[in-house]
Design an enzyme around this catalytic site. Sequence first.
Site, PDB file in Angstrom:
ATOM      1  N   LYS A  39       0.848  -1.196   0.000  1.00  0.00           N
ATOM      2  CA  LYS A  39       0.000   0.000   0.000  1.00  0.00           C
ATOM      3  C   LYS A  39       0.880   1.241   0.000  1.00  0.00           C
ATOM      4  O   LYS A  39       1.629   1.478   0.957  1.00  0.00           O
ATOM      5  CB  LYS A  39      -0.906   0.014   1.241  1.00  0.00           C
ATOM      6  CG  LYS A  39      -1.902  -1.133   1.318  1.00  0.00           C
ATOM      7  CD  LYS A  39      -2.708  -1.062   2.605  1.00  0.00           C
ATOM      8  CE  LYS A  39      -3.701  -2.205   2.702  1.00  0.00           C
ATOM      9  NZ  LYS A  39      -4.478  -2.150   3.964  1.00  0.00           N
ATOM     10  N   ASP A  65     -12.076   8.693 -10.190  1.00  0.00           N
ATOM     11  CA  ASP A  65     -12.408   8.738  -8.750  1.00  0.00           C
ATOM     12  C   ASP A  65     -11.292   9.194  -7.816  1.00  0.00           C
ATOM     13  O   ASP A  65     -11.335   8.900  -6.623  1.00  0.00           O
ATOM     14  CB  ASP A  65     -12.880   7.351  -8.272  1.00  0.00           C
ATOM     15  CG  ASP A  65     -14.122   6.858  -8.985  1.00  0.00           C
ATOM     16  OD1 ASP A  65     -14.796   7.683  -9.623  1.00  0.00           O
ATOM     17  OD2 ASP A  65     -14.409   5.653  -8.903  1.00  0.00           O
ATOM     18  N   HIS A  69     -11.466   8.754  -3.684  1.00  0.00           N
ATOM     19  CA  HIS A  69     -10.546   7.909  -2.925  1.00  0.00           C
ATOM     20  C   HIS A  69      -9.630   8.724  -2.022  1.00  0.00           C
ATOM     21  O   HIS A  69      -9.498   8.446  -0.827  1.00  0.00           O
ATOM     22  CB  HIS A  69      -9.698   7.064  -3.882  1.00  0.00           C
ATOM     23  CG  HIS A  69     -10.499   6.163  -4.751  1.00  0.00           C
ATOM     24  ND1 HIS A  69      -9.956   5.450  -5.805  1.00  0.00           N
ATOM     25  CD2 HIS A  69     -11.815   5.841  -4.750  1.00  0.00           C
ATOM     26  CE1 HIS A  69     -10.887   4.736  -6.391  1.00  0.00           C
ATOM     27  NE2 HIS A  69     -12.029   4.962  -5.780  1.00  0.00           N
ATOM     28  N   LEU A 117      -6.929  22.377 -10.193  1.00  0.00           N
ATOM     29  CA  LEU A 117      -8.258  21.822  -9.921  1.00  0.00           C
ATOM     30  C   LEU A 117      -8.604  20.639 -10.831  1.00  0.00           C
ATOM     31  O   LEU A 117      -9.609  20.660 -11.537  1.00  0.00           O
ATOM     32  CB  LEU A 117      -9.333  22.912 -10.094  1.00  0.00           C
ATOM     33  CG  LEU A 117      -9.346  24.051  -9.082  1.00  0.00           C
ATOM     34  CD1 LEU A 117     -10.521  24.977  -9.375  1.00  0.00           C
ATOM     35  CD2 LEU A 117      -9.436  23.526  -7.664  1.00  0.00           C
ATOM     36  N   ARG A 118      -7.801  19.590 -10.772  1.00  0.00           N
ATOM     37  CA  ARG A 118      -7.961  18.486 -11.712  1.00  0.00           C
ATOM     38  C   ARG A 118      -9.387  17.945 -11.793  1.00  0.00           C
ATOM     39  O   ARG A 118      -9.954  17.778 -12.864  1.00  0.00           O
ATOM     40  CB  ARG A 118      -7.035  17.325 -11.327  1.00  0.00           C
ATOM     41  CG  ARG A 118      -7.094  16.167 -12.325  1.00  0.00           C
ATOM     42  CD  ARG A 118      -6.542  14.879 -11.742  1.00  0.00           C
ATOM     43  NE  ARG A 118      -5.198  15.027 -11.242  1.00  0.00           N
ATOM     44  CZ  ARG A 118      -4.097  14.934 -11.990  1.00  0.00           C
ATOM     45  NH1 ARG A 118      -4.199  14.733 -13.288  1.00  0.00           N
ATOM     46  NH2 ARG A 118      -2.905  15.054 -11.428  1.00  0.00           N
ATOM     47  N   PHE A 120     -12.252  19.191 -10.582  1.00  0.00           N
ATOM     48  CA  PHE A 120     -13.366  20.130 -10.473  1.00  0.00           C
ATOM     49  C   PHE A 120     -13.508  20.952 -11.752  1.00  0.00           C
ATOM     50  O   PHE A 120     -12.514  21.374 -12.336  1.00  0.00           O
ATOM     51  CB  PHE A 120     -13.145  21.076  -9.290  1.00  0.00           C
ATOM     52  CG  PHE A 120     -14.379  21.819  -8.870  1.00  0.00           C
ATOM     53  CD1 PHE A 120     -15.307  21.230  -8.042  1.00  0.00           C
ATOM     54  CD2 PHE A 120     -14.614  23.116  -9.313  1.00  0.00           C
ATOM     55  CE1 PHE A 120     -16.446  21.905  -7.647  1.00  0.00           C
ATOM     56  CE2 PHE A 120     -15.745  23.795  -8.927  1.00  0.00           C
ATOM     57  CZ  PHE A 120     -16.673  23.195  -8.089  1.00  0.00           C
ATOM     58  N   ASN A 140     -18.872  11.893 -16.005  1.00  0.00           N
ATOM     59  CA  ASN A 140     -19.976  11.580 -15.091  1.00  0.00           C
ATOM     60  C   ASN A 140     -19.558  11.823 -13.653  1.00  0.00           C
ATOM     61  O   ASN A 140     -18.374  11.857 -13.323  1.00  0.00           O
ATOM     62  CB  ASN A 140     -20.420  10.130 -15.257  1.00  0.00           C
ATOM     63  CG  ASN A 140     -19.481   9.160 -14.566  1.00  0.00           C
ATOM     64  OD1 ASN A 140     -19.579   8.950 -13.358  1.00  0.00           O
ATOM     65  ND2 ASN A 140     -18.549   8.585 -15.309  1.00  0.00           N
ATOM     66  N   GLU A 142     -21.286  10.315  -9.995  1.00  0.00           N
ATOM     67  CA  GLU A 142     -22.388   9.570  -9.389  1.00  0.00           C
ATOM     68  C   GLU A 142     -22.459   9.731  -7.885  1.00  0.00           C
ATOM     69  O   GLU A 142     -23.470   9.392  -7.279  1.00  0.00           O
ATOM     70  CB  GLU A 142     -22.284   8.071  -9.738  1.00  0.00           C
ATOM     71  CG  GLU A 142     -21.190   7.300  -9.022  1.00  0.00           C
ATOM     72  CD  GLU A 142     -19.796   7.537  -9.580  1.00  0.00           C
ATOM     73  OE1 GLU A 142     -18.848   6.917  -9.081  1.00  0.00           O
ATOM     74  OE2 GLU A 142     -19.672   8.352 -10.515  1.00  0.00           O
ATOM     75  N   GLU A 146     -19.232  11.762  -1.775  1.00  0.00           N
ATOM     76  CA  GLU A 146     -17.808  11.484  -1.648  1.00  0.00           C
ATOM     77  C   GLU A 146     -16.983  12.708  -2.052  1.00  0.00           C
ATOM     78  O   GLU A 146     -15.929  12.972  -1.467  1.00  0.00           O
ATOM     79  CB  GLU A 146     -17.426  10.275  -2.487  1.00  0.00           C
ATOM     80  CG  GLU A 146     -17.932   8.968  -1.902  1.00  0.00           C
ATOM     81  CD  GLU A 146     -17.502   7.762  -2.706  1.00  0.00           C
ATOM     82  OE1 GLU A 146     -16.655   6.992  -2.220  1.00  0.00           O
ATOM     83  OE2 GLU A 146     -18.024   7.577  -3.828  1.00  0.00           O
TER      84      GLU A 146
END
Length: 223
Positions: A39, A65, A69, A117-118, A120, A140, A142, A146
């Site tokens: 990790k 995402d 994350h 602002l990748r 946004f 998209n 969803e 988050e």
Amino acid sequence: NVMSAAEDVGDENSSNKILNAMKKELSNWFSYSGSGDGKYFAYSKGIGSLLSFPSSYNSIDQMNDHHFHYGYFIQAAAQVGMRDLEWMEKYGAVIEELIDDIACTKRNSKDSRYPYLRNFAPFEGHSWASGFEDPESGNNQESTSEAINAWAGIILYGELTGDTRIRDMGIYLYTTEVAAADNYWFDIDQDIYKIEQSKYQPLMASMVWGGKVDYSTWFGQNC
């Protein structure tokens, strides 16, 4: 959240147990011990992004995402920082890399390893979850919750460190995303989907795309 709940009811043993578990897990992610480490985060100069290993939901091959994350890591680190500021400051460089990857405040590419602002889109007023644009439907998003969690974590981190640049960016992202969710997902003023009932039956959208809206979950309509 469970840690906060334990604190609220005076369950110090449980809250400390959770706090120590969070420190241990975050420290594992925020450090690298060699080829056997399972990790960790690594910066890709070619992509200009911080990548997480192991990846999930096409977070590397499609760049999906990242703010979802990484928002969990930022929020969790800030929550630990509220209880142990010295621990958070120890990993401050890594946390700020996570913040820069999803919401870099630097506009000049010469001053930053990340794009401004990748995740946004100021014109849209909200973030996008997909890392690439589908030619038919566009980007998209969803899970506004988050996204909002990530921006809340940035606010908290900026406040704890006294970095008004990071804090104020988080405030902008948080308030704008909330307003966008109220309008484009929940249609609280009933001036978006209600007037289009002949084409779109639900009174809200659960997934908003650049070229359409859906009323289902990302994993199907049977969830």
